[in-house]
Write an enzyme that holds these catalytic residues in place. Structure first.
Site, mmCIF file in Angstrom:
data_model
loop_
_atom_site.group_PDB
_atom_site.id
_atom_site.type_symbol
_atom_site.label_atom_id
_atom_site.label_comp_id
_atom_site.label_asym_id
_atom_site.label_seq_id
_atom_site.Cartn_x
_atom_site.Cartn_y
_atom_site.Cartn_z
ATOM 1 N N ARG A 17 1.823 0.747 35.039
ATOM 2 C CA ARG A 17 1.952 2.126 34.589
ATOM 3 C C ARG A 17 0.729 2.587 33.792
ATOM 4 N NH1 ARG A 17 6.854 4.036 35.932
ATOM 5 N NH2 ARG A 17 8.690 2.722 35.682
ATOM 6 N N LYS A 24 11.687 6.189 47.232
ATOM 7 C CA LYS A 24 10.968 4.930 47.082
ATOM 8 C C LYS A 24 11.847 3.724 47.406
ATOM 9 C CE LYS A 24 9.776 4.422 42.997
ATOM 10 N NZ LYS A 24 9.400 3.740 41.764
#
Ligand code: IMP
Ligand code: MG
Length: 377
Positions: free
Chosen positions: A276, A201
């Site tokens: 999240r 990432k």
């Protein structure tokens, strides 16, 4: 995270404005205008006429710099509504003294369409002044529709609405010592980047931010920055962490908001480490909404578990990161990632914004796959 080249936006009523011309630059230009005018006027005693409201600051700074005797007066006209000039100029206070035979210099903050100037000329039509000259700090040539000569022009600017240094947006902004330009909503590409530990990432975010001029906002970095610099939000976050409590979403959102506002000119953002939960994803949508923008995509790098474990174990051998050394810890982190992000995958899929990208292959290949997704947004 980019913490350099910050552009701090200001908000007046419903609109955002970005820094455009500094107080120093304005001061230099004012000095130049004074020099040009005093040179032309010579030993005469001129009458400077300010056009209220906007010109009060120009007039004040101008006459303070004017090195010789002069007179100052004002007329008050009104034309602007919001961010649009109107043909219909109201004369609120006209000339209050006889200017026969005088050298008159109009001091304007800004000349836009020239409608106001038409009214000024009408006011002076029957006055037998010796000369009438026009000076303006700002001039928008693209907007100007008249052919009155402008004798002294400070700065030519594009046809975009500005505030500060006397200029207002619906009453606000006149007091600012520097000038701000309206921030038009531009198309932004805002991505939420996901990937299990070891998916690459960070590497890909670095490429994407270069390629698309995006600002990478890593929530972890933002937290560390705010806490280290003891910002109000950092201290607030820390007070929860010290008590062993979770930092409320609103605090995180406020920090992200500050990052977004600091980067007014960005083409968009890569959010990393946030959201999240569904509640956070909702909050992020609201944040982007308040900027007349949106999250365009959640992009998840997909890598097979066994490959991740292999990659992380080999990274652990060189990086010395304790959490990269133990296979069962690694498997646990990967599992936790899937447990957590499954909900978000559903959240963004429901909006047709979820894009899974194969994260196995060379760095370049993966960048190409990500670009294919982004270019279609
Ligand atoms: P004009 O009549 O269109 O030339 O506009 C002149 C008046 O409109 C100025 O004296 C200002 O009061 C206002 N104006 C024009 N452009 C701007 C701007 O960009 N910001 C704020 N006020 C402006
Ligand atoms: Mg004005």
């Amino acid at each position: 995270m980019q913490l350099q080249n910050l552009v701090t936006l200001i908000k007046l009523h419903d609109k955002y404005f970005k820094p455009f011309i500094s107080a120093k630059e304005i001061d230099d230009v004012m000095q130049r205008l004074v020099a040009e005018i005093v040179e032309d006027v010579g030993d005469e005693i001129p009458v400077f006429v300010g056009i209220l409201n906007g010109s009060f600051m120009v007039v004040s700074d101008f006459v303070k710099k004017y090195p010789k005797p002069c007179e100052v007066t004002f007329i008050k006209l009104a034309s602007y509504e919001g961010v649009k000039s109107s043909e219909d100029i109201q004369r609120l206070i006209g000339l209050t003294q006889d200017l026969t035979g005088r050298t008159v210099i109009i001091l304007e903050d800004i000349i836009d369409t020239g409608n106001t100037l038409t009214e000024v000329h009408r006011i002076f039509e029957n006055e037998k002044v010796k000369s009438l000259k026009i000076a303006t700090l700002f001039y928008k040539p693209e907007a100007y529709k008249k052919d009155f000569k402008l004798h002294y022009v400070g700065i030519e600017i594009p046809n975009k609405f500005i505030v500060g240094y006397g200029l207002d947006y619906d009453g606000l902004g006149r007091n600012l010592p520097e000038v701000y330009q309206i921030k038009e909503t531009q198309h932004m590409t805002n991505l939420v980047l996901f990937g299990p530990p070891g998916a690459g990432k960070g590497t890909q975010a670095d490429f994407l931010k270069e390629k698309y001029s995006l600002v990478h906002i890593s929530t972890g970095d933002v937290f560390r920055y705010n806490i280290k610099n003891e910002t109000a939000l950092g201290m607030l976050a820390k007070s929860y962490m010290d008590k062993g409590e979770l930092v409320p979403d609103q605090v995180t959102i406020d920090m992200l908001n500050a990052e977004v506002e600091k980067n007014a000119d960005a083409n968009g953002f890569i959010f990393d480490g946030f959201p999240r939960t569904n509640a956070q994803a909702d909050a992020l949508n609201k944040l982007m909404d308040s900027k007349d923008s949106q999250i365009n995509a959640m992009i998840a790098l997909e890598v097979d578990d066994e490959i991740l474990v292999e990659r992380l174990l080999s990274r652990g051998k060189t990086s010395g990161r304790a959490d990269d050394a133990d296979e069962s810890i690694i498997r646990n982190r990967i599992k936790e990632y899937y447990d957590k992000t499954a909900i978000l995958k559903d959240f963004y899929s429901a909006q047709n914004k979820y894009f899974g990208v194969d994260g196995v292959g060379s760095i370049e290949d993966i960048t190409v796959r990500l670009s294919t997704v982004i270019d279609k947004l």
